[in-house]
Design a protein around this motif. Structure first.
Motif, mmCIF file in Angstrom:
data_model
loop_
_atom_site.group_PDB
_atom_site.id
_atom_site.type_symbol
_atom_site.label_atom_id
_atom_site.label_comp_id
_atom_site.label_asym_id
_atom_site.label_seq_id
_atom_site.Cartn_x
_atom_site.Cartn_y
_atom_site.Cartn_z
ATOM 1 N N LEU A 42 0.671 -1.366 0.043
ATOM 2 C CA LEU A 42 -0.350 0.299 0.011
ATOM 3 C C LEU A 42 0.666 1.569 -0.343
ATOM 4 O O LEU A 42 0.378 2.257 -0.633
ATOM 5 C CB LEU A 42 -1.152 -0.298 1.503
ATOM 6 N N LEU A 43 2.029 1.128 0.880
ATOM 7 C CA LEU A 43 3.284 2.450 0.649
ATOM 8 C C LEU A 43 3.155 2.429 -1.106
ATOM 9 O O LEU A 43 3.855 3.283 -1.526
ATOM 10 C CB LEU A 43 4.762 2.302 1.538
ATOM 11 N N THR A 49 1.602 6.885 -6.927
ATOM 12 C CA THR A 49 0.362 6.998 -7.362
ATOM 13 C C THR A 49 0.561 8.823 -6.735
ATOM 14 O O THR A 49 -0.379 9.682 -7.087
ATOM 15 C CB THR A 49 -1.367 7.203 -6.997
ATOM 16 N N GLY A 50 1.096 8.802 -6.189
ATOM 17 C CA GLY A 50 2.301 10.704 -5.637
ATOM 18 C C GLY A 50 0.506 10.822 -4.478
ATOM 19 O O GLY A 50 0.174 11.968 -4.174
ATOM 20 N N GLN A 51 -0.178 9.413 -4.303
ATOM 21 C CA GLN A 51 -1.954 9.676 -2.822
ATOM 22 C C GLN A 51 -1.198 9.443 -1.404
ATOM 23 O O GLN A 51 0.066 8.558 -1.058
ATOM 24 C CB GLN A 51 -2.232 9.336 -3.762
ATOM 25 N N ASP A 52 -1.382 10.168 -1.063
ATOM 26 C CA ASP A 52 -1.589 10.288 0.916
ATOM 27 C C ASP A 52 -2.529 8.879 1.176
ATOM 28 O O ASP A 52 -3.016 9.055 2.311
ATOM 29 C CB ASP A 52 -1.310 10.892 1.625
ATOM 30 N N GLY A 53 -3.070 7.989 0.345
ATOM 31 C CA GLY A 53 -3.888 7.351 0.871
ATOM 32 C C GLY A 53 -5.185 7.117 -0.232
ATOM 33 O O GLY A 53 -4.977 7.674 -1.794
ATOM 34 N N GLY A 54 -6.649 5.981 0.095
ATOM 35 C CA GLY A 54 -7.098 6.055 -1.010
ATOM 36 C C GLY A 54 -9.020 5.248 -0.805
ATOM 37 O O GLY A 54 -8.266 4.969 1.002
#
Length: 129
Positions: A42-43, A49-54
């Motif tokens: 997940l990291l 994706t350059g995101q901090d979560g989903g």
């Protein structure tokens, strides 16, 4: 009551408890290892994706930064805390064996607000075979 029988049963029960604990610890370690692999994946998803979560249909995941602090030089740390009057950098708990030794060495010198609870306990040891 027969102390011999009580000790025998106690040791048998302690051995059974220890076996269950070892089995539990092994299974928990296996699950934790699998969860760690998923967390690493997940990291990687966050990184790629350059995101901090989903959000998924099963739940959400969030990437956070966790920082842990420690020292390898307690003498310097104590001096730093004294120098900056930063006692809040330490956890609030009493070191049990050090307090016991202090009270033995300094009878009658009790810090205000100190509480103590003493009770009898039984220690059971197995005889050598």
């Amino acid at each position: 009551m027969d102390a011999n029988k009580l000790v025998a049963v106690y040791i048998k029960m302690r051995d059974a408890k220890d076996a269950l604990t070892r089995d539990y610890d092994t299974k928990i370690a296996e699950i934790k290892e699998q969860m760690d692999l998923i967390e690493q994946s997940l990291l990687e998803v966050c990184k790629s994706t350059g995101q901090d979560g989903g959000k998924t249909s099963h739940g959400t995941f969030t990437r956070t930064v966790k920082t842990r602090y420690w020292t390898n030089d307690w003498d310097s740390m104590y001096q730093f805390i004294k120098q900056h009057d930063a006692i809040e950098l330490l956890e609030q708990r009493v070191h049990q064996s050090n307090m016991k030794q202090f009270l033995q060495d300094n009878p009658g010198q009790l810090p205000q607000g100190l509480n103590a609870d003493s009770k009898y306990a039984i220690t059971v040891r197995r005889t050598s075979k």
